[in-house]
Design a protein around this motif. Structure first.
Motif, short mmCIF file in Angstrom:
data_model
loop_
_atom_site.label_atom_id
_atom_site.label_comp_id
_atom_site.label_asym_id
_atom_site.label_seq_id
_atom_site.Cartn_x
_atom_site.Cartn_y
_atom_site.Cartn_z
N SER B 47 20.23 3.55 -31.79
CA SER B 47 20.24 4.81 -32.51
C SER B 47 19.13 4.73 -33.56
O SER B 47 18.84 3.64 -34.07
N ASP B 74 19.96 12.61 -27.48
CA ASP B 74 21.13 13.39 -27.09
C ASP B 74 21.53 13.06 -25.65
O ASP B 74 22.71 12.86 -25.35
N SER B 78 22.78 8.58 -27.89
CA SER B 78 22.42 7.78 -29.07
C SER B 78 22.28 8.67 -30.28
O SER B 78 22.06 9.88 -30.17
N GLY B 79 22.45 8.06 -31.46
CA GLY B 79 22.31 8.83 -32.69
C GLY B 79 20.84 9.02 -33.05
O GLY B 79 20.00 8.17 -32.75
N VAL B 81 18.87 10.74 -36.53
CA VAL B 81 18.97 11.47 -37.80
C VAL B 81 17.65 11.31 -38.55
O VAL B 81 17.09 10.22 -38.59
N THR B 106 19.41 16.67 -36.79
CA THR B 106 20.41 16.26 -37.76
C THR B 106 19.65 15.67 -38.95
O THR B 106 18.86 14.74 -38.78
N VAL B 118 24.00 8.17 -38.99
CA VAL B 118 23.73 7.73 -37.61
C VAL B 118 24.80 6.73 -37.15
O VAL B 118 25.21 6.73 -36.00
N GLY B 121 27.94 8.81 -36.46
CA GLY B 121 27.78 9.53 -35.21
C GLY B 121 28.01 8.62 -34.03
O GLY B 121 28.60 8.98 -33.03
N ARG B 122 27.58 7.41 -34.18
CA ARG B 122 27.68 6.42 -33.11
C ARG B 122 29.13 5.99 -32.91
O ARG B 122 29.60 5.82 -31.81
#
Lengths: 272, 124
Positions: B47, B74, B78-79, B81, B106, B118, B121-122
């Motif tokens: 990420s 996406d 994976s994240g 930011v 993001t 991140v 999000g993960r």
């Protein structure tokens, strides 16, 4: 019709040269006391217009990117021009697509206009008010641009010369990987040259050529009054410490050109 | 007068997260390298945080690289930011908002916030 007095810059249309345009125009805008948000927006607009030239204008080889910037009432007008085949959107790697470029210019400037066509090159004319309140809208006028060669700049030899020259020297020195100390030496030398403008410039216009050559910057400025070179060297002496700015340069000499005396300055990345 | 520099730094925080720092000015000159670095990190399954908090200028090619990486992340789950100062007068924030990319990417107001987002999000 001749171009109104202002900054004129011609450089090879390569991506790494666009920073020079960005900084020269930002230097001029700041010297004219343009509001900070407008300067930031202008840097974006000028970069996008210049990158369009880098990517689209010349199919083979590297052609000239020409920029003219001048004050018109309470706005700064910037013209970005090429002499290539005319802007044609072409299929290209999506990552570097310029779909956002023209909308950004439109969104961030007071007004802009594109003209030109196949075989005639393209001209993008941007207008940005000096104050942040959007005042200064007006009709853009057609201008004739003189041809230029290489990395050259001309502008009125007045109080705007110092800030613009120091910005251009700074970006070129940074790009040639000068150390911070050596970069500030280069800028000091540029300031010393500009210090006596406009008195030393008989035509009221300073022509500047800056070139990077294997780790050295070559700066040529003129046309100067005869003997101005000697006065410039005198002006560099710093009596208090018994030294001279002259020592910062690797070479300073006067050269005679057709239109007068020019000072040639060589500053290498590492002092010799 | 600030010195105009332009640097890309990569910091692998751990096996899951890396930070790419765009320091100074970035345009079409550095966008290809930026894209390559993004591709490589995302390709490893990391990420990614893009730290724009010390960027003084970005152009549309950098925005395009951000957008492409966002889509790529996406697709991989994976994240991704970007740290962008919240100050609306900040030049980098401004181009992201004017182009509407603040609705697509993001964003977090600083590097620490982006790293936290991140990771969240993960894990989330």
């Amino acid at each position: 019709m001749s171009a109104p007095a202002g900054l004129e810059l011609t450089i090879p249309a390569k991506a790494e040269n666009v920073a020079i345009v960005r900084h020269a125009v930002a230097g001029l805008a700041e010297a004219l006391e343009m509001g900070t948000p407008n300067v930031a927006d202008l840097k974006t607009a000028v970069t996008e217009a210049s990158m369009n030239v880098v990517v689209h204008a010349y199919e083979e080889g590297v052609g000239p990117l020409q920029v003219l910037a001048y004050r018109e009432s309470d706005a700064l007008v910037v013209v970005v021009r090429d002499f290539g085949s005319g802007i044609r959107p072409r299929a290209e790697d999506e990552r570097h697509s310029l779909r956002l470029g023209l909308p950004l210019i439109a969104a961030l400037t007071d007004s802009f206009a594109i003209s030109g066509g196949p075989g005639r090159g393209t001209e993008v004319k941007i207008r940005m008010s000096l104050s942040s309140n959007g005042a200064g809208r007006g009709e853009l006028q057609e201008v004739e641009l003189p041809m230029g060669r290489g990395t050259e700049m001309s502008m009125p030899a007045g109080e705007l010369l110092a800030p613009v020259l120091s910005r251009v020297i700074s970006i070129l020195a940074a790009r040639a990987n000068f150390s911070i100390d050596r970069l500030s030496d280069a800028v000091l030398l540029g300031d010393a040259i500009s210090a006596h403008a406009p008195d030393d410039f008989p035509e009221g216009t300073a022509r500047i050529a800056v070139e990077e050559d294997e780790g050295s910057l070559l700066v040529k400025v003129g046309p100067l009054l005869k003997g101005a070179g000697d006065r410039l060297l005198d002006g560099m002496r710093i009596p208090q410490i018994g030294g001279s700015l002259e020592r910062l340069a690797d070479e300073i000499r006067a050269v005679q050109e057709e239109d007068g005396e020019y000072i040639l300055l060589r500053i290498s990345r590492l002092p010799e | 007068m600030t010195v105009p520099v332009s640097r890309i730094g990569v910091d692998r925080l751990d096996a899951d997260v890396a930070v790419i720092d765009l320091f100074g000015e970035h345009d079409l000159t550095t966008a290809p390298e930026f894209s390559q670095r993004l591709d490589a990190l995302l390709g490893e399954g990391l990420s990614v945080v893009v730290d724009l908090s010390r960027s003084t200028f970005i152009d549309s090619s950098v925005l395009a690289a951000l957008l492409a990486a966002n889509r790529d992340a996406d697709e991989r789950g994976s994240g991704f930011v970007a740290a962008v100062p919240a100050d609306e007068t900040d030049g980098v924030r401004r181009v992201i908002e004017v182009t509407g990319l603040d609705q697509v990417l993001t964003l977090a107001p600083d590097r620490a916030g982006a790293i936290e987002a991140v990771r969240r999000g993960r894990d989330g």
